[in-house]
Design a protein around this motif. Structure first.
Motif, PDB file in Angstrom:
ATOM      1  N   SER A  55       1.024  -1.349  -0.011  1.00 17.94           N
ATOM      2  CA  SER A  55      -0.067  -0.018  -0.105  1.00 17.94           C
ATOM      3  C   SER A  55       0.927   1.236  -0.111  1.00 17.94           C
ATOM      4  O   SER A  55       2.009   1.199   0.361  1.00 17.94           O
ATOM      5  N   ILE A  56       0.225   2.416  -0.598  1.00 19.33           N
ATOM      6  CA  ILE A  56       0.866   3.715  -0.534  1.00 19.33           C
ATOM      7  C   ILE A  56       0.419   4.500   0.570  1.00 19.33           C
ATOM      8  O   ILE A  56      -0.725   4.868   0.751  1.00 19.33           O
ATOM      9  N   ALA A 122       6.360   7.539 -11.191  1.00 16.51           N
ATOM     10  CA  ALA A 122       5.610   7.802 -10.238  1.00 16.51           C
ATOM     11  C   ALA A 122       5.266   9.340 -10.350  1.00 16.51           C
ATOM     12  O   ALA A 122       4.676   9.801  -9.471  1.00 16.51           O
ATOM     13  N   VAL A 125       2.187  11.141  -9.307  1.00 15.76           N
ATOM     14  CA  VAL A 125       1.523  11.135  -7.558  1.00 15.76           C
ATOM     15  C   VAL A 125       1.561  13.130  -7.523  1.00 15.76           C
ATOM     16  O   VAL A 125       1.005  13.210  -6.454  1.00 15.76           O
ATOM     17  N   LEU A 142       6.144   9.573  -0.779  1.00 18.64           N
ATOM     18  CA  LEU A 142       5.159   9.245  -1.915  1.00 18.64           C
ATOM     19  C   LEU A 142       5.585   8.640  -2.907  1.00 18.64           C
ATOM     20  O   LEU A 142       5.354   7.668  -3.930  1.00 18.64           O
ATOM     21  N   LYS A 145       7.509   5.497  -2.819  1.00 19.34           N
ATOM     22  CA  LYS A 145       6.509   4.480  -2.598  1.00 19.34           C
ATOM     23  C   LYS A 145       5.610   4.141  -3.666  1.00 19.34           C
ATOM     24  O   LYS A 145       4.909   2.936  -3.714  1.00 19.34           O
ATOM     25  N   SER A 146       5.243   5.057  -4.447  1.00 13.46           N
ATOM     26  CA  SER A 146       4.266   4.729  -5.979  1.00 13.46           C
ATOM     27  C   SER A 146       5.167   4.166  -6.813  1.00 13.46           C
ATOM     28  O   SER A 146       4.544   3.848  -7.806  1.00 13.46           O
ATOM     29  N   SER A 147       6.550   4.212  -6.655  1.00 11.11           N
ATOM     30  CA  SER A 147       7.393   3.721  -7.993  1.00 11.11           C
ATOM     31  C   SER A 147       7.510   2.239  -8.007  1.00 11.11           C
ATOM     32  O   SER A 147       7.900   1.610  -7.115  1.00 11.11           O
ATOM     33  N   ASP A 148       7.464   1.611  -9.185  1.00 11.34           N
ATOM     34  CA  ASP A 148       8.046   0.341  -9.579  1.00 11.34           C
ATOM     35  C   ASP A 148       9.408   0.208  -9.925  1.00 11.34           C
ATOM     36  O   ASP A 148       9.954  -0.680  -9.475  1.00 11.34           O
ATOM     37  N   ASN A 325       2.256   2.371 -15.285  1.00 14.70           N
ATOM     38  CA  ASN A 325       2.566   2.522 -13.785  1.00 14.70           C
ATOM     39  C   ASN A 325       1.391   3.631 -13.177  1.00 14.70           C
ATOM     40  O   ASN A 325       1.716   3.873 -11.960  1.00 14.70           O
ATOM     41  N   ARG A 326       0.848   4.062 -14.278  1.00 13.07           N
ATOM     42  CA  ARG A 326      -0.023   5.290 -13.495  1.00 13.07           C
ATOM     43  C   ARG A 326      -1.098   4.791 -12.799  1.00 13.07           C
ATOM     44  O   ARG A 326      -1.756   3.555 -13.168  1.00 13.07           O
ATOM     45  N   MET A 327      -1.732   5.538 -11.855  1.00  7.99           N
ATOM     46  CA  MET A 327      -3.193   5.239 -11.315  1.00  7.99           C
ATOM     47  C   MET A 327      -4.194   5.334 -12.011  1.00  7.99           C
ATOM     48  O   MET A 327      -4.198   6.112 -13.247  1.00  7.99           O
TER      49      MET A 327
END
Length: 360
Positions: A55-56, A122, A125, A142, A145-148, A325-327
């Protein structure tokens, strides 16, 4: 194109060779030719554990308003949806928070990365108007944490993937904070060096961003870029690359007038590094020809490969970078006009609602 052995195309991968491209190893030699940066280490196992956790969410105390990462204990109906990784773990890095704030006060804004990888995937974000611009510790966390992409740096096995050795060396995670400034991606190029030869004696400088820029097809502009890159390599990169192996790939950001620029990064000459508008087999053939006629080839500037029209095959990538990779679009809609705390609460509610609907 003739078929050649991979061992001829690429230098052998060893831990020492890979570690040469760790930011803290190459940056001191190029500090005057690279954007100002601060390296923070050691980070501790808890920080690595935070980045690897599910989780982020952001560590406690990293912003003025603490982000709650747990589902309300009063809502008994939601118990079945609780994620133990979210509910059971809390992280706090007060010393690191203060260190990041100190660097931000000095630089005004930063762009973070780890030993090798940056969280460019990411960028969604933070605001699109100032991509990857961090002005607080929570922004830094953030992004990471959001990056692959940064997952590569968290595992010693992935860092030394391809190295034919059982005994891997010590490896310590580091956080790099680079001074943030707007980057014009049309002026970024990638340059290939093999056996202490800028492979571009015949070809080997690639436009890094695969969008079409009409100014790049101007012969005078191309000649200026080639001259600038070649001079930079001869005068700065070549004499300051202190590692024994002279095989590397470097990324360069040109100034607006194309007369100078900044070294952005170094990467291993290996399959893991994207050759962009080239194939490594092609670069190998070019290098072979250059070696056969070395004295003659040295009278020529390297060629520059660019996206020369909207119909160029690589121009089909002319779409949002790292879109996989985007939300989801629903998340982007929910985030409009909300701060990160409000967005985190609403997004969590939406996830729970969606899970309920799925079970109904």
């Amino acid at each position: 194109m003739s078929v050649v052995n991979n061992d001829d195309i690429f230098p052998p991968l060893t831990p020492d060779y890979i570690l040469a491209f760790q930011f803290s190893n190459w940056y001191p030699s190029f500090i005057r030719a690279s954007p100002k940066s601060t390296i923070i280490r050691p980070l501790g196992k808890d920080f690595k554990h935070y980045l690897e956790s599910d989780s982020i969410f952001v560590p406690d105390g990293s912003e003025d308003v603490v982000v709650e990462s747990t589902i309300s204990d009063d809502d008994d109906d939601d118990d079945e949806y609780e994620d133990t990784a979210i509910v059971g773990e809390h992280f706090s890095f007060p010393e690191l928070d203060e260190r990041i704030r100190s660097v931000i006060r000095e630089y005004k804004a930063v762009f973070p990365k780890l030993n090798f990888s940056s969280p460019k995937d990411a960028s969604w974000v933070l605001p699109a108007s100032s991509p990857l611009k961090c002005t607080s510790p929570v922004d830094v966390y953030l992004l990471l944490k959001s990056s692959d992409f940064i997952a590569h740096d968290l595992s010693i096995e992935s860092v030394f993937d391809g190295c034919k050795i059982d005994d891997l060396p010590d490896y310590e995670l580091e956080l790099v904070l680079r001074k943030w400034y707007p980057v014009d991606h049309s002026r970024e190029v990638r340059c290939f060096v093999r056996n202490d030869v800028l492979v571009g004696y015949a070809t080997g400088i690639s436009q890094r961003d695969t969008n079409f820029y009409d100014f790049m097809i101007n012969p005078e502009v191309q000649n200026t870029i080639k001259t600038t890159v070649y001079n930079l390599w001869q005068e700065i990169v070549r004499p300051n690359w202190t590692f024994s192996r002279k095989d590397y790939i470097f990324d360069f950001l040109l100034t607006r007038d194309l007369s100078s620029g900044h070294i952005i990064d170094f990467n291993p000459y290996a399959p893991r590094t994207d050759p962009l508008l080239f194939a490594y087999e092609e670069l190998h053939e070019v290098l072979s020809r250059a070696n056969q006629g070395a004295s003659a080839s040295r009278t020529f500037l390297p060629d520059l490969r660019v996206i020369d029209s909207l119909l160029h095959p690589a121009a089909t990538r002319n779409m949002p970078a790292y879109q996989h990779n985007r939300m989801p679009i629903e998340a982007l809609t929910l985030s409009e006009d909300r701060n990160i705390v409000e967005f985190g609460e609403i997004w969590q509610e939406e996830v729970i609602r969606a899970m309920r609907e799925k079970d109904d």
